[in-house]
Write a protein that holds these residues in place. Sequence first.
Motif, PDB file in Angstrom:
ATOM      1  N   THR A  69      -4.975  11.513  -1.773  1.00 51.03           N
ATOM      2  CA  THR A  69      -5.595  12.603  -1.026  1.00 51.03           C
ATOM      3  C   THR A  69      -5.277  13.905  -1.736  1.00 51.03           C
ATOM      4  O   THR A  69      -4.117  14.182  -2.042  1.00 51.03           O
ATOM      5  CB  THR A  69      -5.053  12.663   0.420  1.00 51.03           C
ATOM      6  OG1 THR A  69      -5.238  11.391   1.032  1.00 51.03           O
ATOM      7  CG2 THR A  69      -5.752  13.726   1.220  1.00 51.03           C
ATOM      8  N   ARG A  95      -2.072   4.689 -10.198  1.00 51.93           N
ATOM      9  CA  ARG A  95      -2.768   3.735  -9.345  1.00 51.93           C
ATOM     10  C   ARG A  95      -3.308   2.561 -10.160  1.00 51.93           C
ATOM     11  O   ARG A  95      -3.224   1.419  -9.738  1.00 51.93           O
ATOM     12  CB  ARG A  95      -3.913   4.420  -8.592  1.00 51.93           C
ATOM     13  CG  ARG A  95      -4.695   3.446  -7.723  1.00 51.93           C
ATOM     14  CD  ARG A  95      -5.626   4.111  -6.791  1.00 51.93           C
ATOM     15  NE  ARG A  95      -6.696   4.791  -7.500  1.00 51.93           N
ATOM     16  CZ  ARG A  95      -7.607   5.518  -6.881  1.00 51.93           C
ATOM     17  NH1 ARG A  95      -7.565   5.687  -5.585  1.00 51.93           N
ATOM     18  NH2 ARG A  95      -8.548   6.114  -7.580  1.00 51.93           N
ATOM     19  N   GLU A 117       0.540   5.883  -0.128  1.00 49.53           N
ATOM     20  CA  GLU A 117      -0.328   7.049  -0.010  1.00 49.53           C
ATOM     21  C   GLU A 117       0.302   8.204  -0.767  1.00 49.53           C
ATOM     22  O   GLU A 117       1.497   8.462  -0.650  1.00 49.53           O
ATOM     23  CB  GLU A 117      -0.500   7.424   1.459  1.00 49.53           C
ATOM     24  CG  GLU A 117      -1.432   8.578   1.667  1.00 49.53           C
ATOM     25  CD  GLU A 117      -1.676   8.873   3.124  1.00 49.53           C
ATOM     26  OE1 GLU A 117      -2.022  10.024   3.424  1.00 49.53           O
ATOM     27  OE2 GLU A 117      -1.500   7.982   3.947  1.00 49.53           O
ATOM     28  N   ASP A 147     -12.015   7.122  -6.065  1.00 51.99           N
ATOM     29  CA  ASP A 147     -11.743   6.875  -4.642  1.00 51.99           C
ATOM     30  C   ASP A 147     -10.629   7.824  -4.191  1.00 51.99           C
ATOM     31  O   ASP A 147      -9.508   7.392  -3.913  1.00 51.99           O
ATOM     32  CB  ASP A 147     -11.351   5.422  -4.439  1.00 51.99           C
ATOM     33  CG  ASP A 147     -11.197   5.065  -2.983  1.00 51.99           C
ATOM     34  OD1 ASP A 147     -11.787   5.764  -2.144  1.00 51.99           O
ATOM     35  OD2 ASP A 147     -10.476   4.107  -2.698  1.00 51.99           O
ATOM     36  N   ILE A 148     -10.952   9.123  -4.139  1.00 51.71           N
ATOM     37  CA  ILE A 148      -9.980  10.142  -3.748  1.00 51.71           C
ATOM     38  C   ILE A 148     -10.538  10.905  -2.551  1.00 51.71           C
ATOM     39  O   ILE A 148     -11.697  11.323  -2.556  1.00 51.71           O
ATOM     40  CB  ILE A 148      -9.709  11.128  -4.909  1.00 51.71           C
ATOM     41  CG1 ILE A 148      -9.112  10.394  -6.107  1.00 51.71           C
ATOM     42  CG2 ILE A 148      -8.783  12.250  -4.464  1.00 51.71           C
ATOM     43  CD1 ILE A 148      -8.955  11.271  -7.331  1.00 51.71           C
ATOM     44  N   SER A 163      -3.646   5.068  -2.062  1.00 53.63           N
ATOM     45  CA  SER A 163      -4.704   5.985  -1.634  1.00 53.63           C
ATOM     46  C   SER A 163      -4.269   7.412  -1.972  1.00 53.63           C
ATOM     47  O   SER A 163      -3.156   7.822  -1.682  1.00 53.63           O
ATOM     48  CB  SER A 163      -4.974   5.843  -0.139  1.00 53.63           C
ATOM     49  OG  SER A 163      -3.854   6.246   0.602  1.00 53.63           O
ATOM     50  N   SER A 189       0.848  -1.187   0.000  1.00 53.30           N
ATOM     51  CA  SER A 189       0.000   0.000   0.000  1.00 53.30           C
ATOM     52  C   SER A 189       0.886   1.241   0.000  1.00 53.30           C
ATOM     53  O   SER A 189       2.028   1.206   0.447  1.00 53.30           O
ATOM     54  CB  SER A 189      -0.928   0.012   1.209  1.00 53.30           C
ATOM     55  OG  SER A 189      -0.176   0.094   2.399  1.00 53.30           O
TER      56      SER A 189
END
Length: 99
Positions: free
Chosen positions: A73, A63, A40, A94-95, A71, A38
């Motif tokens: 942001t 992604r 970010e 999915d942000i 993930s 994972s």
Amino acid sequence: MSVFWEAVLAIFAAIGLYTCLHVVYELCFARLLRMHGSAELTLYGDGNDAASEQMIRIALRVRKQYLPGLSITFVEIGCGGENNIAKHFASRQDIMYLE
């Protein structure tokens, strides 16, 4: 057979061996690490700016192709007006969107 043709065949054999080894590595190791890992990514920008749209599109492509567990942001540093591209992308993808 001449030395030239032997050299050409040796080069093709080396390229073929490298290609086979690279495919095996991608299938066995790299894909397993990508699926279970994972990461970010935090993007800062003005949601009304076209450069922010380009940053988000590139992050979504990364992604999709390389890091399915990524993930994203987006932190709004602008005024966040009515034509906010980042907010639109955040609602569809999915942000996480932070003002």
